[in-house]
Scaffold this active site. Structure first.
Site, PDB file in Angstrom:
ATOM      1  N   ASP A 277      -7.585  -8.236   2.534  1.00  0.00           N
ATOM      2  CA  ASP A 277      -8.503  -7.898   1.439  1.00  0.00           C
ATOM      3  C   ASP A 277      -9.709  -8.826   1.440  1.00  0.00           C
ATOM      4  O   ASP A 277     -10.790  -8.457   0.977  1.00  0.00           O
ATOM      5  CB  ASP A 277      -7.760  -7.963   0.107  1.00  0.00           C
ATOM      6  CG  ASP A 277      -6.803  -6.781   0.007  1.00  0.00           C
ATOM      7  OD1 ASP A 277      -5.656  -6.913   0.492  1.00  0.00           O
ATOM      8  OD2 ASP A 277      -7.217  -5.715  -0.483  1.00  0.00           O
TER       9      ASP A 277
HETATM   10  O1  MRU Z   1      -3.003  -3.165  -3.903  1.00  0.00           O
HETATM   11  P1  MRU Z   1      -3.454  -2.373  -2.705  1.00  0.00           P
HETATM   12  O2  MRU Z   1      -2.521  -1.267  -2.351  1.00  0.00           O
HETATM   13  O3  MRU Z   1      -4.885  -1.938  -2.826  1.00  0.00           O
HETATM   14  O4  MRU Z   1      -3.381  -3.423  -1.514  1.00  0.00           O
HETATM   15  C1  MRU Z   1      -3.752  -3.044  -0.229  1.00  0.00           C
HETATM   16  C2  MRU Z   1      -3.617  -4.133   0.770  1.00  0.00           C
HETATM   17  O5  MRU Z   1      -3.252  -5.251   0.477  1.00  0.00           O
HETATM   18  C3  MRU Z   1      -4.055  -3.821   2.174  1.00  0.00           C
HETATM   19  O6  MRU Z   1      -3.291  -4.525   3.106  1.00  0.00           O
HETATM   20  C4  MRU Z   1      -5.530  -4.227   2.339  1.00  0.00           C
HETATM   21  O7  MRU Z   1      -6.293  -3.695   1.296  1.00  0.00           O
HETATM   22  C5  MRU Z   1      -6.084  -3.778   3.626  1.00  0.00           C
HETATM   23  S1  MRU Z   1      -6.253  -1.998   3.658  1.00  0.00           S
HETATM   24  C6  MRU Z   1      -6.950  -1.540   5.123  1.00  0.00           C
END
Ligand code: MRU
Length: 393
Positions: A277
Site C-alpha cells: 500500500d
Molecule cells: O484493505 P484492502 O483490501 O484494501 O487491502 C489491500 C492490500 O493490502 C493489498 O495487498 C494492497 O492494497 C496491494 S493491492 C494491489
C-alpha cells in the site's frame, strides 16, 4: 456459481454483462462507472452504479472496492463521471455557468474529499496530487471550465489504461527475477509461491501486482502452486484471491494465516510475494495486516520475501515505516462474521484492536518488483539514485 446482477436503474451506458469479466472490479465507459461489489464475492457478482465522488467515497470506505490501485482508479473515475455528466446535462455543479477558477476549486475539493476515504495506500494521494497539477496547468493555459473538465476526464481515463500495462510489466519483471533467484538457490524448475490478501485483477484495473507475478509465473510454466492465505479478519484471500485463482485454473492451496509458519517449516513454500500500500523512502513497506508475521517467518526459514508494486508506490516523502498512517477499522470486523456484516462471534464489551495494515521492515525484503524493474535489497531508497537501485543496488 456466482450470480450476475447490476443495480443500474437506467441501464444506459453500462458495460454489458457479456463484455465484463467476472474479475473486472472497475467497469467504465465515458459518463458511466460500475464497481463490482467485492463484499458479495465469491457468491454473487453484483455491480454498483457510481454516479459521483460521494458514491465512490462510500464504496471505498465500506470496502465494496478495495486494493490500493483500484481505490485510486475508482475514486478518479467517479469524479470524471460526475463532472462529465454534470457538464453535458447542465445539472449538479454545472446547473449554472462556471468560471475556470470555480471548476478548478470544485475538482480540488472533491479530490480532497475522496482523499478522506482511506488513509494508508499512497496511490490515491499520488493520484490526487497528479490531477491537481494537471488541472492547474490546464487553467494556466487559459482554457474554459468545460475544457478543464475534459483535461481531468482524459487524465482519469489514462490512469485506468496505464494500470493494466504497469501490472503486466510488474508480472514480467517479477517472474523473471524470482525464476533467476530460485533456480540458483534451489535448482528446481517450478515454484510454490505464497501470497497474502488480494492483489489481483480485483484490486487493480486488471491482472494484478503480486498476483500478477503469480499469473506470469503460471504462464511461463514455472508455477507449481500458488498458496493464498485466508487473510483475517476480512478474508480478502479466501474470498477474492482464491476466487481469482480458481477462475484462472491456477493450481492453488488456501491456508489459514496461522498455518503459514508451519507450512514454511514443512518446506512447502519457495518464495513469498505480496503487494504494497506504501513503500517508505527507507524501503519499509505497509501492506495488509499479517504481512509482517509472514515476512518474519520467511526470514527465519531463509525463504525470499518479495514485494510487488508499481514504482509510484515508493513514497520518497515518507521517511520510514513508522511515519505511515495505519488505518484502524471497525471492531465489528472481528466481533462479527462476514467482515462485520454477519453473526456475532465475540462477546459484547470486549476491547478490539483492528489495524488494517502493518509495516514490514526493509531488512526482511529481498526485492521490490516494480513496473520499472527490480529493486534488490531496498534499503534506504532516500539515498536515491533510482537507476542505481534498478541496476541492483
Ligand atoms: O484493505 P484492502 O483490501 O484494501 O487491502 C489491500 C492490500 O493490502 C493489498 O495487498 C494492497 O492494497 C496491494 S493491492 C494491489
Amino acid at each position: 456459481e456466482a450470480v450476475y446482477r447490476c443495480n443500474s436503474k437506467s441501464g444506459t451506458g453500462v458495460v454489458p454483462p457479456e463484455k465484463r469479466s467476472m474479475l473486472q472490479s472497475i467497469c467504465y465507459l465515458p459518463g458511466s462507472l460500475q464497481l463490482l461489489d467485492q463484499r458479495k464475492l465469491p457468491r454473487e457478482c453484483v455491480y454498483l452504479d457510481i454516479k459521483s465522488a460521494e458514491d465512490a467515497w462510500h464504496a471505498i470506505v465500506d470496502m465494496a472496492v478495495r486494493g490500493a490501485p483500484a481505490i485510486a482508479i475508482a475514486a478518479a473515475l467517479s469524479l470524471a463521471v460526475e463532472l462529465a455528466n454534470s457538464r453535458n446535462n447542465g445539472s449538479g455543479f454545472f446547473s449554472q455557468s462556471r468560471t475556470a477558477k470555480e471548476v478548478v476549486s470544485f475538482i480540488e475539493s472533491q479530490l480532497d474529499y475522496l482523499g478522506t476515504s482511506r488513509p494508508t495506500a499512497v496511490n490515491l494521494f499520488e493520484a490526487i496530487k497528479f490531477f491537481k497539477r494537471e488541472i492547474a496547468a490546464a487553467a494556466d493555459r487559459g482554457i474554459t471550465g468545460e475544457d478543464i473538465v475534459q483535461v481531468y476526464v482524459d487524465a482519469a481515463e489514462r490512469m485506468l489504461e496505464e494500470d493494466v500495462k504497469s501490472n503486466m510489466a510488474i508480472g514480467d519483471h517479477g517472474a523473471q527475477a524470482i525464476c533467476e533467484d530460485l533456480k540458483v538457490k534451489k535448482g528446481v524448475d517450478k515454484f510454490r509461491i505464497l501470497t497474502h490478501c488480494n492483489t489481483g485483477s480485483l484490486a487493480t484495473a486488471g491482472y494484478g501486482t503480486a498476483l500478477g507475478v503469480i499469473r506470469s509465473l503460471h504462464r511461463m510454466g514455472k508455477l507449481e502452486a500458488a498458496i493464498c492465505t485466508e487473510t483475517r479478519p476480512y478474508n480478502q484471500g479466501s474470498r477474492l484471491t482464491a476466487f481469482e485463482l480458481v477462475h484462472d485454473g491456477i493450481p492453488a492451496l488456501l491456508v489459514a494465516d496461522s498455518a503459514v509458519a508451519s507450512l514454511k517449516a514443512c518446506g512447502r513454500v519457495d518464495a513469498v510475494v505480496v503487494g504494497a500500500d506504501r513503500v517508505a523512502a527507507n524501503g519499509d513497506t505497509a501492506n495488509k495486516i499479517g504481512t509482517y508475521a509472514i515476512a518474519l517467518s520467511a526470514f527465519h526459514h531463509g525463504i525470499p520475501f518479495y514485494v510487488a508494486a508499481p514504482f509510484t508506490t515508493v513514497d520518497l516523502l515518507t521517511h520510514s515505516g513508522t511515519d505511515i498512517h495505519i488505518e484502524e477499522r471497525s471492531p465489528k470486523e472481528l466481533t462479527h462474521s462476514h467482515g462485520g456484516h454477519g453473526t456475532q462471534v465475540a462477546p459484547s464489551g470486549i476491547d478490539v484492536w483492528n489495524p488494517a495494515f502493518d509495516v514490514t521492515p526493509a531488512q526482511f525484503i529481498a526485492a521490490i518488483l516494480t513496473d520499472k524493474g527490480v529493486i534488490r535489497k531496498p534499503r534506504g531508497l532516500h539515498v536515491f539514485d533510482i537507476s542505481y537501485w534498478l541496476r541492483g543496488g
